[in-house]
Each structure stands twice: as structure tokens, then as C-alpha cells.
Write an enzyme that holds these catalytic residues in place. Structure first.
Site, PDB file in Angstrom:
ATOM      1  N   HIS A 171       9.039   1.303  -3.634  1.00 54.45           N
ATOM      2  CA  HIS A 171       9.864   0.224  -4.193  1.00 54.45           C
ATOM      3  C   HIS A 171      11.359   0.508  -4.327  1.00 54.45           C
ATOM      4  O   HIS A 171      12.190  -0.338  -4.016  1.00 54.45           O
ATOM      5  CB  HIS A 171       9.364  -0.122  -5.607  1.00 54.45           C
ATOM      6  CG  HIS A 171       8.106  -0.926  -5.611  1.00 54.45           C
ATOM      7  ND1 HIS A 171       8.076  -2.261  -5.278  1.00 54.45           N
ATOM      8  CD2 HIS A 171       6.828  -0.593  -5.920  1.00 54.45           C
ATOM      9  CE1 HIS A 171       6.824  -2.713  -5.388  1.00 54.45           C
ATOM     10  NE2 HIS A 171       6.042  -1.720  -5.763  1.00 54.45           N
ATOM     11  N   GLU A 212       5.617  -6.166  -1.617  1.00 51.57           N
ATOM     12  CA  GLU A 212       4.569  -5.179  -1.355  1.00 51.57           C
ATOM     13  C   GLU A 212       4.253  -5.014   0.139  1.00 51.57           C
ATOM     14  O   GLU A 212       4.015  -3.908   0.600  1.00 51.57           O
ATOM     15  CB  GLU A 212       3.277  -5.546  -2.099  1.00 51.57           C
ATOM     16  CG  GLU A 212       3.369  -5.440  -3.616  1.00 51.57           C
ATOM     17  CD  GLU A 212       3.492  -3.999  -4.133  1.00 51.57           C
ATOM     18  OE1 GLU A 212       3.374  -3.046  -3.345  1.00 51.57           O
ATOM     19  OE2 GLU A 212       3.747  -3.852  -5.343  1.00 51.57           O
ATOM     20  N   SER A 253       4.366   3.138   1.330  1.00 49.07           N
ATOM     21  CA  SER A 253       3.814   4.251   0.545  1.00 49.07           C
ATOM     22  C   SER A 253       2.342   4.510   0.884  1.00 49.07           C
ATOM     23  O   SER A 253       1.667   5.209   0.142  1.00 49.07           O
ATOM     24  CB  SER A 253       3.978   3.969  -0.954  1.00 49.07           C
ATOM     25  OG  SER A 253       3.210   2.843  -1.335  1.00 49.07           O
ATOM     26  N   HIS A 307       4.377   5.720  -5.190  1.00 44.82           N
ATOM     27  CA  HIS A 307       4.479   4.293  -4.858  1.00 44.82           C
ATOM     28  C   HIS A 307       5.831   3.728  -5.319  1.00 44.82           C
ATOM     29  O   HIS A 307       6.479   2.969  -4.582  1.00 44.82           O
ATOM     30  CB  HIS A 307       3.318   3.536  -5.508  1.00 44.82           C
ATOM     31  CG  HIS A 307       3.352   2.070  -5.251  1.00 44.82           C
ATOM     32  ND1 HIS A 307       3.121   1.511  -4.002  1.00 44.82           N
ATOM     33  CD2 HIS A 307       3.602   1.020  -6.080  1.00 44.82           C
ATOM     34  CE1 HIS A 307       3.234   0.199  -4.081  1.00 44.82           C
ATOM     35  NE2 HIS A 307       3.521  -0.137  -5.320  1.00 44.82           N
TER      36      HIS A 307
HETATM   37 FE   LIG Z   1       3.972  -2.063  -6.103  1.00 46.46          FE
END
Ligand SMILES: [Fe+2]
Length: 304
Positions: A184, A224, A243, A179
Site C-alpha cells: 500500500h 487492492e 504483496s 502487505h
Molecule cells: Fe490491503
């Protein structure tokens, strides 16, 4: 992101637009008091796997050491862990080729993130420093919202290093290196996105509880789950989309309402983190997101 315990006291006097944060400007990492953030929840696929728990605890302890040493310890990932990465990264790369923002795809290769092996935070941290003066700091678990976001004001993101359980490569209920690295980290190579993240962090330090809740929604619908319009096409840049196989596919179906980004609307829209997202917001550019957020956060300052 977020959840219970942990409060890092961060001094609030730091200018909103100081994009050249130096190492000397950072608060002492050793002053970060995080307690019991390394818990594994019962619904985690590895919850009843003793060997997995021991391994996760070990990697978490390396992250914890960072607060004393300020040195990111590389993790010697096992073959099994590398395999999990290869499976997830390969499948995501296929989906991303069509759905991810151009900028993101380019950034991924600039950071040296491949489907072959798990990238180390140390190498990505070094590259980020060169590209956008952003930093990564290892963390052993979930940090509560204000503390987590506040570190962004120092152009620093707290990142986990352990990886999800091999029984469910497509799923994790908590942030893991997949993730962080695939979702990110590439976005922080974009100066506008890095500056925007810094504004969110600045806002989190001075926000009232109500404003913090609004900031959490802004973070959710951008960092996100954000979509961006690029050359007339909608593309994903949010980490939760990039992700996750399921979310990335779902985002472009009729199940989802894709609305133009409107700050007022975004900060007043609630979300359910445990289900597929029914509403997503599309930004026209990263610079637009940055400047809109700047005005919003500047208002926090005036209201103090
Ligand atoms: Fe996150």
C-alpha cells in the site's frame, strides 16, 4: 482491510478537495474506539504458536499506544522477523521488476523500502508527509470498512506493524507490515492516488450502506487489485497484487480477464477475497481514477 467491531465516529464536515489536511484538522485518535480487533483467527499459521501470539500482541499494544500519544513507536524487529521480510521482499522485488508500475517502483525507493530490513512506519510517515501530505497511523488489527475507509478522508491510512508467521512467508490471512509497506504505502506518494484515496474516504463517511458496499468494490478493484496502463504496457499497482507472489504472477496469465476500468461495472462486480482474482480492471492513469471517483462521490453529496 475491514471486518467486524470497531466504530470510529468521525465528524463529517470536511471539504472533499481539502488536500492540505493539517494535523490540527484530524479527529482525536484517542476517540477511536476499537474493541477486540486484535484477534488472531484460527486459520492463521501462527494460531497455535504461543510465542508468536505473545509477540504479535506486544506489537499490537505499541500500535494501540499511538492513540494516546500520537507518536508512532518503532518496533525492534527480531532477527527472525527480519528474515521473513528479507525472503518475501527479495522474491517480490524480482517479480515486481517486470510487473509493477514504474511509478510504484520509483516510489518504493523514494521511501527507502529495501529488501534488507523492515521499514518503520515512523520513517515512511515522515517521507509521505513531505511528498504528498499523507499520513500513517498504527493499528492493532482489522477495522470495519466504514471506519477504515473514513480515515482516508483525512489522508491517513491505518497500518499494522506486526509481520506474518515464519512458517508461511508467502502467505498471510490478515494485513501485516509486508502487505502495508510493500503493497500500500508507496502508492500514497502519488498525489493523484492520495487524492483519490481521500475521495474514497470522504465517500465512506457519507455513504448509505448500499453505497458503502459499492465503494468497497471500487477499493478492491483499484487499491487492492488494480492494473494501470503505462507506456502501452499493463502494470500492477494494487496492494494485493504487489504483496503476493501468486496473485502477481496470476494477474498476467490467461486465467484472468483484464478489462478496461469502467466505474459502473466495477461498483457492481462482486469478488471473492479467498481465491485468486479472475477479473481485474485496468485504469488509463491515476488522474483518470481520481477524476472519475470525484464525480462519483460528488453524487453522494447531492443524494443526501
Ligand atoms: Fe490491503
Amino acid at each position: 482491510m475491514t471486518r467486524e467491531t470497531a466504530s470510529a465516529k468521525i465528524e463529517p464536515e470536511f471539504s472533499l478537495s481539502n488536500y492540505e489536511v493539517r494535523d490540527e484538522d484530524l479527529p482525536e485518535f484517542r476517540d477511536m474506539k476499537f474493541e477486540k480487533i486484535n484477534q488472531l483467527e484460527l486459520d492463521h499459521p501462527g494460531a497455535s504458536d504461543e510465542a508468536y501470539r505473545v509477540r504479535r500482541d506486544h506489537i499490537a499494544s505499541l500500535a494501540k499506544n499511538f492513540r494516546e500519544t500520537h507518536v508512532i513507536t518503532d518496533v525492534e524487529y527480531t532477527d527472525e522477523e527480519q528474515k521473513v521480510w528479507q525472503i518475501v521482499a527479495t522474491r517480490l522485488e524480482e517479480l515486481q521488476a517486470k510487473r509493477a508500475s514504474e511509478f510504484y517502483l520509483d516510489a518504493k525507493s523514494k521511501l527507502g523500502i529495501s529488501t534488507e530490513r523492515i521499514p518503520q512506519l515512523s520513517e515512511m510517515n515522515k517521507r509521505l508527509g513531505e511528498l504528498s501530505n499523507f499520513r500513517l497511523a498504527p493499528i492493532e488489527g482489522l477495522v470495519e470498512t466504514r471506519a477504515f475507509l473514513s480515515w482516508l478522508s483525512y489522508r491517513t491510512m491505518l497500518c499494522t506493524q506486526y509481520i506474518r508467521h515464519p512458517s508461511r512467508p508467502e502467505y498471510t490471512p490478515e494485513p501485516d507490515i509486508v502487505h502495508e509497506a510493500i503493497g500500500h504505502i508507496p502508492n500514497f506518494t502519488n498525489r493523484d492516488f492520495a487524492d483519490f484515496s481521500q475521495f474514497i474516504g470522504h465517500g465512506a463517511r457519507i455513504a448509505t450502506d448500499q453505497q458503502l458496499e459499492e465503494l468497497g468494490r471500487l477499493y478492491w478493484f483499484t487499491v487492492e487489485y488494480g492494473l494501470v496502463e503505462e507506456n502501452g504496457e499493463l502494470k500492477a499497482y494494487g496492494a494485493g497484487l504487489l504483496s503476493s507472489f501468486g496473485e502477481l504472477e496470476n494477474a498476467f496469465t490467461d486465467n484472468v480477464q483484464r478489462r478496461p476500468f469502467d466505474l459502473e461495472q466495477v461498483i457492481n462486480t462482486t469478488y471473492d477475497y479467498s481465491d485468486m482474482q479472475p477479473v481485474l480492471y485496468v485504469i488509463p492513469s491515476y488522474n483518470y481514477l481520481k477524476e472519475t471517483t470525484r464525480k462519483y462521490i460528488e453524487n453522494f453529496d447531492k443524494m443526501k
